[in-house]
Scaffold this motif. Structure first.
Motif, PDB file in Angstrom:
ATOM      1  N   THR A 136       0.851  -1.180   0.000  1.00  0.00           N
ATOM      2  CA  THR A 136       0.000   0.000   0.000  1.00  0.00           C
ATOM      3  C   THR A 136       0.895   1.242   0.000  1.00  0.00           C
ATOM      4  OG1 THR A 136      -1.778  -1.122   1.178  1.00  0.00           O
ATOM      5  CG2 THR A 136      -1.732   1.281   1.315  1.00  0.00           C
ATOM      6  N   ILE A 137       0.539   2.226  -0.816  1.00  0.00           N
ATOM      7  CA  ILE A 137       1.335   3.449  -0.928  1.00  0.00           C
ATOM      8  C   ILE A 137       0.557   4.605  -0.313  1.00  0.00           C
ATOM      9  CG2 ILE A 137       2.394   5.098  -2.522  1.00  0.00           C
ATOM     10  CD1 ILE A 137       2.907   2.790  -4.432  1.00  0.00           C
ATOM     11  N   PHE A 138       1.235   5.351   0.541  1.00  0.00           N
ATOM     12  CA  PHE A 138       0.633   6.482   1.238  1.00  0.00           C
ATOM     13  C   PHE A 138       1.317   7.775   0.813  1.00  0.00           C
ATOM     14  CE2 PHE A 138       0.254   2.769   3.939  1.00  0.00           C
ATOM     15  CZ  PHE A 138      -1.033   2.842   4.461  1.00  0.00           C
ATOM     16  N   THR A 139       0.514   8.755   0.471  1.00  0.00           N
ATOM     17  CA  THR A 139       0.991  10.134   0.401  1.00  0.00           C
ATOM     18  C   THR A 139       0.051  10.949   1.286  1.00  0.00           C
ATOM     19  OG1 THR A 139      -0.402  10.831  -1.458  1.00  0.00           O
ATOM     20  CG2 THR A 139       1.710   9.769  -1.992  1.00  0.00           C
ATOM     21  N   ASP A 140       0.322  12.219   1.454  1.00  0.00           N
ATOM     22  CA  ASP A 140      -0.582  13.032   2.265  1.00  0.00           C
ATOM     23  C   ASP A 140      -1.900  13.289   1.549  1.00  0.00           C
ATOM     24  OD1 ASP A 140       1.247  13.069   4.262  1.00  0.00           O
ATOM     25  OD2 ASP A 140       2.011  15.081   3.836  1.00  0.00           O
ATOM     26  N   GLU A 141      -1.934  13.029   0.230  1.00  0.00           N
ATOM     27  CA  GLU A 141      -3.151  13.286  -0.546  1.00  0.00           C
ATOM     28  C   GLU A 141      -3.998  12.044  -0.760  1.00  0.00           C
ATOM     29  OE1 GLU A 141      -0.021  14.306  -1.677  1.00  0.00           O
ATOM     30  OE2 GLU A 141      -0.370  16.246  -0.694  1.00  0.00           O
ATOM     31  N   GLU A 142      -3.385  10.851  -0.821  1.00  0.00           N
ATOM     32  CA  GLU A 142      -4.157   9.663  -1.150  1.00  0.00           C
ATOM     33  C   GLU A 142      -3.493   8.397  -0.607  1.00  0.00           C
ATOM     34  OE1 GLU A 142      -4.360   8.791  -5.313  1.00  0.00           O
ATOM     35  OE2 GLU A 142      -2.255   9.310  -5.654  1.00  0.00           O
ATOM     36  N   ILE A 143      -4.299   7.330  -0.616  1.00  0.00           N
ATOM     37  CA  ILE A 143      -3.816   6.000  -0.272  1.00  0.00           C
ATOM     38  C   ILE A 143      -4.118   5.074  -1.446  1.00  0.00           C
ATOM     39  CG2 ILE A 143      -4.018   4.042   1.302  1.00  0.00           C
ATOM     40  CD1 ILE A 143      -4.975   5.978   3.454  1.00  0.00           C
ATOM     41  N   LYS A 144      -3.093   4.416  -1.967  1.00  0.00           N
ATOM     42  CA  LYS A 144      -3.273   3.428  -3.029  1.00  0.00           C
ATOM     43  C   LYS A 144      -3.128   2.039  -2.417  1.00  0.00           C
ATOM     44  CE  LYS A 144      -1.474   6.411  -6.697  1.00  0.00           C
ATOM     45  NZ  LYS A 144      -0.431   6.568  -7.762  1.00  0.00           N
ATOM     46  N   PRO A 145      -4.244   1.335  -2.192  1.00  0.00           N
ATOM     47  CA  PRO A 145      -4.178   0.044  -1.489  1.00  0.00           C
ATOM     48  C   PRO A 145      -3.391  -0.999  -2.273  1.00  0.00           C
ATOM     49  CG  PRO A 145      -6.424   0.903  -1.559  1.00  0.00           C
ATOM     50  CD  PRO A 145      -5.619   1.732  -2.507  1.00  0.00           C
ATOM     51  N   GLY A 146      -2.613  -1.790  -1.540  1.00  0.00           N
ATOM     52  CA  GLY A 146      -1.915  -2.926  -2.093  1.00  0.00           C
ATOM     53  C   GLY A 146      -2.238  -4.159  -1.272  1.00  0.00           C
ATOM     54  N   PRO A 147      -1.825  -5.325  -1.719  1.00  0.00           N
ATOM     55  CA  PRO A 147      -2.113  -6.554  -0.982  1.00  0.00           C
ATOM     56  C   PRO A 147      -1.490  -6.595   0.403  1.00  0.00           C
ATOM     57  CG  PRO A 147      -1.366  -7.050  -3.207  1.00  0.00           C
ATOM     58  CD  PRO A 147      -1.115  -5.597  -2.981  1.00  0.00           C
ATOM     59  N   VAL A 148      -0.372  -5.874   0.595  1.00  0.00           N
ATOM     60  CA  VAL A 148       0.341  -5.872   1.874  1.00  0.00           C
ATOM     61  C   VAL A 148       0.492  -4.433   2.354  1.00  0.00           C
ATOM     62  CG1 VAL A 148       2.468  -6.481   3.085  1.00  0.00           C
ATOM     63  CG2 VAL A 148       1.602  -7.971   1.265  1.00  0.00           C
ATOM     64  N   THR A 149       0.115  -4.195   3.604  1.00  0.00           N
ATOM     65  CA  THR A 149       0.278  -2.877   4.211  1.00  0.00           C
ATOM     66  C   THR A 149       1.303  -2.966   5.334  1.00  0.00           C
ATOM     67  OG1 THR A 149      -1.984  -2.191   3.704  1.00  0.00           O
ATOM     68  CG2 THR A 149      -0.861  -1.034   5.500  1.00  0.00           C
ATOM     69  N   VAL A 150       2.298  -2.100   5.294  1.00  0.00           N
ATOM     70  CA  VAL A 150       3.340  -2.060   6.316  1.00  0.00           C
ATOM     71  C   VAL A 150       2.957  -1.033   7.372  1.00  0.00           C
ATOM     72  CG1 VAL A 150       5.769  -1.608   6.813  1.00  0.00           C
ATOM     73  CG2 VAL A 150       5.127  -2.747   4.675  1.00  0.00           C
ATOM     74  N   ILE A 151       3.081  -1.425   8.636  1.00  0.00           N
ATOM     75  CA  ILE A 151       2.802  -0.537   9.760  1.00  0.00           C
ATOM     76  C   ILE A 151       4.055  -0.438  10.617  1.00  0.00           C
ATOM     77  CG2 ILE A 151       1.321  -0.072  11.738  1.00  0.00           C
ATOM     78  CD1 ILE A 151      -0.653  -2.147  10.398  1.00  0.00           C
ATOM     79  N   LEU A 152       4.538   0.761  10.818  1.00  0.00           N
ATOM     80  CA  LEU A 152       5.691   0.976  11.686  1.00  0.00           C
ATOM     81  C   LEU A 152       5.235   1.087  13.135  1.00  0.00           C
ATOM     82  CD1 LEU A 152       7.847   3.614   9.764  1.00  0.00           C
ATOM     83  CD2 LEU A 152       7.988   1.110   9.674  1.00  0.00           C
ATOM     84  N   THR A 153       5.904   0.339  14.007  1.00  0.00           N
ATOM     85  CA  THR A 153       5.664   0.414  15.431  1.00  0.00           C
ATOM     86  C   THR A 153       7.022   0.516  16.121  1.00  0.00           C
ATOM     87  OG1 THR A 153       4.437  -0.610  17.264  1.00  0.00           O
ATOM     88  CG2 THR A 153       5.610  -2.104  15.754  1.00  0.00           C
ATOM     89  N   GLY A 154       7.023   0.539  17.451  1.00  0.00           N
ATOM     90  CA  GLY A 154       8.302   0.613  18.153  1.00  0.00           C
ATOM     91  C   GLY A 154       8.731   2.040  18.430  1.00  0.00           C
ATOM     92  N   ASP A 155       9.996   2.351  18.158  1.00  0.00           N
ATOM     93  CA  ASP A 155      10.599   3.628  18.496  1.00  0.00           C
ATOM     94  C   ASP A 155       9.731   4.799  18.032  1.00  0.00           C
ATOM     95  OD1 ASP A 155      12.497   6.030  17.785  1.00  0.00           O
ATOM     96  OD2 ASP A 155      13.601   4.806  19.224  1.00  0.00           O
ATOM     97  N   ALA A 156       9.210   5.553  18.988  1.00  0.00           N
ATOM     98  CA  ALA A 156       8.222   6.592  18.681  1.00  0.00           C
ATOM     99  C   ALA A 156       8.801   7.708  17.823  1.00  0.00           C
ATOM    100  CB  ALA A 156       7.657   7.160  19.978  1.00  0.00           C
ATOM    101  N   GLU A 157       9.982   8.185  18.167  1.00  0.00           N
ATOM    102  CA  GLU A 157      10.578   9.283  17.405  1.00  0.00           C
ATOM    103  C   GLU A 157      10.897   8.861  15.982  1.00  0.00           C
ATOM    104  OE1 GLU A 157      13.896  11.031  19.360  1.00  0.00           O
ATOM    105  OE2 GLU A 157      12.776  11.591  21.163  1.00  0.00           O
TER     106      GLU A 157
END
Length: 270
Positions: A136-157
């Motif tokens: 999945t591709i994210f910009t501030d204007e749109e989201i283009k869904p893909g089969p796999v979405t990556v989510i960042l977790t962990g180190d807040a900064e």
């Protein structure tokens, strides 16, 4: 003699590796398995593939940058392998051959827990993910869904800096803390991953206090009202918790016990 010859032929037939992705994937009805999340997935005997075999729709890998390569491990050292070899290549191969992860259009989540908060890791991860078309591709204007979405977790900064640094991103981020006045979802921040014991006082064994239930429902509903989703970690590994999570709308059920949760979800009746 003929029997022994046949047996010997069977014994020496080439074996198909368990991790080979088949060219035709049987469609699997998602059901309640869409809520299954493999915590520290890389610690299982077959990272990723054990989760896929148990019909999980979400896996988690902890990442570090070591000599220019992104490696997977809970602690520095004793690395299980590279993010590329353990997750990115096999997921992309499955998508290339089947256009899907489980034979349906349900999203699959790859959580990357940032253990190394360096700017170098962020740059290396950004460049690595650009090599794959499944995300999945994210910009501030749109989201283009893909089969796999990556989510960042962990180190807040670091996860916050990542989504601010790059205009075109193959990730979104979570927060590990929830406040009622948090903003609504945008194209950068879309999830929460919350430590269970920081919010709810229940071990999954005793009767669940009604006051705690109301608190949990308020948190989940508050997050959903913002357009975000939530999983809790360090949760009880009990069927009572799993049933509660499904009933109140927790989006992903965190577990280290893949086969147990698979059986529970396959047999679950609301």
């Amino acid at each position: 003699m003929k029997k022994y010859y046949i047996l010997s032929m069977i014994l020496f037939l080439p074996l198909t590796p368990l991790s080979v992705v088949t060219s035709e994937l049987e469609t699997v009805a998602a059901g309640f398995h869409v809520h299954a999340h493999a915590h520290n997935d890389y610690e299982h005997e077959r990272p990723l593939f054990d989760a896929l075999a148990n019909q999980f729709y979400s896996v988690e890998a902890d990442i570090w940058l070591v000599d220019g390569e992104i490696l997977v491990s809970h602690h520095a050292g004793n690395y299980e392998g590279s993010l590329k070899a353990l997750y990115l290549e096999p997921l992309q191969k499955r998508i290339d051959q089947n256009k899907t992860i489980h034979g349906n259009n349900e999203p699959f989540y790859l959580w990357l827990d940032i253990k190394d908060g360096s700017a170098e890791l962020r740059t290396a991860l950004h460049e690595l993910l650009k090599n794959y078309s499944m995300f999945t591709i994210f910009t501030d204007e749109e989201i283009k869904p893909g089969p796999v979405t990556v989510i960042l977790t962990g180190d807040a900064e670091s996860k916050t800096a990542y989504v601010e640094q790059f205009k075109v991103r193959r990730v979104c981020r979570d927060s590990n803390y929830y406040k009622e006045n948090d903003p609504k979802a945008d194209h950068r921040w879309r999830w929460y991953a919350l430590n269970w014991s920081n919010y709810i006082d229940w071990n999954g064994q005793s009767a669940f206090n009604e006051k705690e239930r109301e608190k949990l429902i308020a948190i989940v509903n508050g997050i959903h009202a913002k357009g975000k989703k939530v999983r809790f970690y360090a949760t009880p590994e009990t069927e009572a918790y799993w049933d509660l999570a499904l009933n109140v709308g927790v989006d992903l059920i965190n577990t280290d016990q893949l086969e147990r949760l698979n059986r529970f979800l396959a047999e679950y009746t609301p």
